[in-house]
Design a protein around this motif. Structure first.
Motif, PDB file in Angstrom:
ATOM      1  N   HIS A  36       0.778  -1.165  -0.130  1.00 36.95           N
ATOM      2  CA  HIS A  36       0.006  -0.070  -0.217  1.00 36.95           C
ATOM      3  C   HIS A  36       0.878   1.237  -0.051  1.00 36.95           C
ATOM      4  CE1 HIS A  36       0.705   0.840   4.290  1.00 36.95           C
ATOM      5  NE2 HIS A  36       0.852  -0.444   4.394  1.00 36.95           N
ATOM      6  N   ASP A  84       6.694   1.958   5.383  1.00 34.46           N
ATOM      7  CA  ASP A  84       5.494   1.081   5.914  1.00 34.46           C
ATOM      8  C   ASP A  84       4.665   0.985   4.634  1.00 34.46           C
ATOM      9  OD1 ASP A  84       2.778   1.557   8.169  1.00 34.46           O
ATOM     10  OD2 ASP A  84       3.065   0.175   6.616  1.00 34.46           O
ATOM     11  N   GLU A  90      -5.012   0.698   3.044  1.00 38.83           N
ATOM     12  CA  GLU A  90      -4.658  -0.482   4.159  1.00 38.83           C
ATOM     13  C   GLU A  90      -4.670   0.126   5.608  1.00 38.83           C
ATOM     14  OE1 GLU A  90      -1.797  -0.756   6.157  1.00 38.83           O
ATOM     15  OE2 GLU A  90      -2.121  -2.693   6.842  1.00 38.83           O
ATOM     16  N   GLU A  91      -4.204   1.336   5.859  1.00 38.94           N
ATOM     17  CA  GLU A  91      -4.004   1.747   6.982  1.00 38.94           C
ATOM     18  C   GLU A  91      -5.196   1.744   7.873  1.00 38.94           C
ATOM     19  OE1 GLU A  91      -1.369   1.807   8.788  1.00 38.94           O
ATOM     20  OE2 GLU A  91       0.161   2.034   7.169  1.00 38.94           O
ATOM     21  N   GLN A 125       8.162  -3.964  11.303  1.00 40.33           N
ATOM     22  CA  GLN A 125       7.258  -3.083  12.071  1.00 40.33           C
ATOM     23  C   GLN A 125       7.668  -3.521  13.706  1.00 40.33           C
ATOM     24  OE1 GLN A 125       3.713  -3.064   9.818  1.00 40.33           O
ATOM     25  NE2 GLN A 125       3.776  -0.977   9.890  1.00 40.33           N
ATOM     26  N   HIS A 160       4.819   3.353  12.301  1.00 38.91           N
ATOM     27  CA  HIS A 160       3.844   4.007  12.760  1.00 38.91           C
ATOM     28  C   HIS A 160       4.426   5.177  13.302  1.00 38.91           C
ATOM     29  CE1 HIS A 160       0.272   1.318  11.955  1.00 38.91           C
ATOM     30  NE2 HIS A 160       0.874   1.463  10.770  1.00 38.91           N
TER      31      HIS A 160
HETATM   32 MN    MN Z   1       0.999   0.698   8.840  1.00 41.66          MN
END
Ligand code: MN
Ligand code: HGY
Ligand code: MN
Length: 415
Positions: free
Chosen positions: A87, A98, A132-133, A197, A385
């Motif tokens: 994404h 990310d 996506e988030e 992540q 994030h």
């Molecule tokens: Mn993410």
């Protein structure tokens, strides 16, 4: 498994430069990216991505929820494409990697194939999944979920951000409400490259995570109602303080996580109303995020959380509204693709380890409709994030190389 007779080597510097180039679309002063889904910044990076893929000889198609599919033909038109996808949308205070690495890593793989004049057996596809988030429009992985038949396009269009703007209206506004039905553009397998992540690969000095699945995730929305009143004139015993109630509930939710490790329990979004320094808060809205690799434990976490809140509300004479808005069950990836990733890592000489994903990814939904797996690379301190999210040119290059190796290993099964 057949080892492809290729030594296609990606260009890590070119990948890195491309990552830095696209970071301008929504770049923040702290060096992160704020590129909320279907925002103007998202449109800019989508337009850029489409032009890059077309320059490589790909056709680019868009489905009804904005998912983008760039396809480079292979020798055999009868074969379903092998997809690589992730994404381009980010968190409000997101990092440069990310999701982005999982779209630009495939672009580097495709560039390498074109440079070397390499023709695959199956067509090769890059996918950019919309939203996506789930930060601006809940839930997460929304449009890979529409593609997989978990949500309808109408549900996706109806989702509102905290300003009451609808996803469907924004998609149309930026010109990415495509003509293809979601799910109609097919592929035979999907690989997703992503930063971990989390801290495991870095702590173990491993370059590659051979991802076996994604843990279960559930999201909830809670509204606590009390009574707005004067902070100076309302005696402590007569207050109906919604923020006090919310704070005790947030502590209780934290304890649900602590009591079910390696599960996690979080409150990330909170709105306190009227949010005035001399008014006892009358209403608080907040979100809850529960995750665990085992669905039965996640059921217990949910039961404990949902039992705790009414008790707190009753003690403080508050009203409570609570509902689950999303449930993404734990997912296992395709063993045959996991093997391709392991082979790709070994072929490139990188230290690797198998692991499950703590974070959600589009691959979790796509695994429902096609063989799917993921590849992780480390990120500094496991931080994501966060605008400080960081990886290295070597790590991004390693991920893209293993991705290319894995895709070619899978493609070799068609030879
Ligand atoms: Mn993410
Ligand atoms: O919530 C998640 O795990 C993902 O980053 N959307
Ligand atoms: Mn992501």
């Amino acid at each position: 498994m057949a080892t492809p007779k290729t030594n296609l080597t990606i260009n890590p510097q070119r990948l890195w430069d491309t990552l830095m180039e696209t970071a301008q679309f929504g770049g923040t002063p702290k060096g992160g990216i704020k590129r909320l889904t279907v925002s103007d910044e998202d449109k800019k990076v989508r337009d850029w991505f489409k032009a890059q893929c077309e320059a490589l000889g790909c056709t680019v198609e868009v489905d009804e929820v904005g998912n983008m599919f760039a396809t480079r033909p292979g020798k055999r038109k009868d074969l379903a494409p092998i997809a690589m996808g992730s994404h381009l949308d980010t968190q409000p205070t997101g990092g440069k990697f990310d999701g982005v690495l999982g779209v630009l890593g495939p672009l580097e793989a495709l560039r390498t194939m074109v440079d070397m004049g390499y023709e695959s057996n199956a067509p090769i596809m890059i996918v950019n999944w919309t939203n996506e988030e789930g930060s601006r429009f809940a839930p997460a992985m929304l449009c890979s979920g529409v593609y997989a038949g978990v949500f309808t396009p109408e549900f996706a269009y109806s989702r509102e951000d905290r300003q009451g703007i609808k996803l469907g209206d924004e998609l149309a506004r930026i010109g990415y409400k495509g003509r293809h039905k979601a799910g109609a553009i097919k592929f035979g397998a999907m690989f997703e490259l992503h930063i971990e992540q989390g801290p495991i690969l870095e702590a173990e000095d491993k370059m590659i995570g051979v991802v076996t699945g994604v843990q279960g995730m559930r999201w909830y929305e809670v509204t606590v109602r009390g009574q707005e009143s004067h902070t100076g004139a309302t005696p402590m015993g007569l207050r109906k303080n919604a923020l006090l109630g919310a704070s005790r509930m947030i502590e209780a939710i934290h304890q649900v996580g602590m009591g079910h490790l390696p599960g996690v329990a979080s409150v990330g979004l909170i709105e306190n109303r009227p949010n005035s320094r001399n008014v006892v808060p009358g209403e608080v809205f907040f979100t809850v995020d529960l995750r665990h690799p085992d669905e039965t434990v996640l059921d217990r976490m949910e039961a404990q959380y949902q039992a705790a809140l009414p008790k707190i509300a009753a003690e403080l004479h508050l009203e409570l509204e609570e509902k689950r808005i999303w449930k993404s069950p734990a997912v296992k990836f395709a063993p045959e693709l996991i093997k391709c990733v392991q082979q790709g890592a070994d072929q490139a000489g990188f230290k690797s380890r198998e692991m499950a994903s703590g974070a959600g990814h589009d691959a979790a939904y796509i695994a429902r409709v096609a063989p799917t797996t993921m590849i992780f690379v480390p990120c500094l301190g496991g931080i994501s994030h966060n605008e400080a999210e960081s990886t290295t040119l070597e790590e991004c290059g390693a991920g893209a190389q293993v991705l290319l190796n894995a895709v070619l290993a899978h493609d070799a099964t068609y030879a």
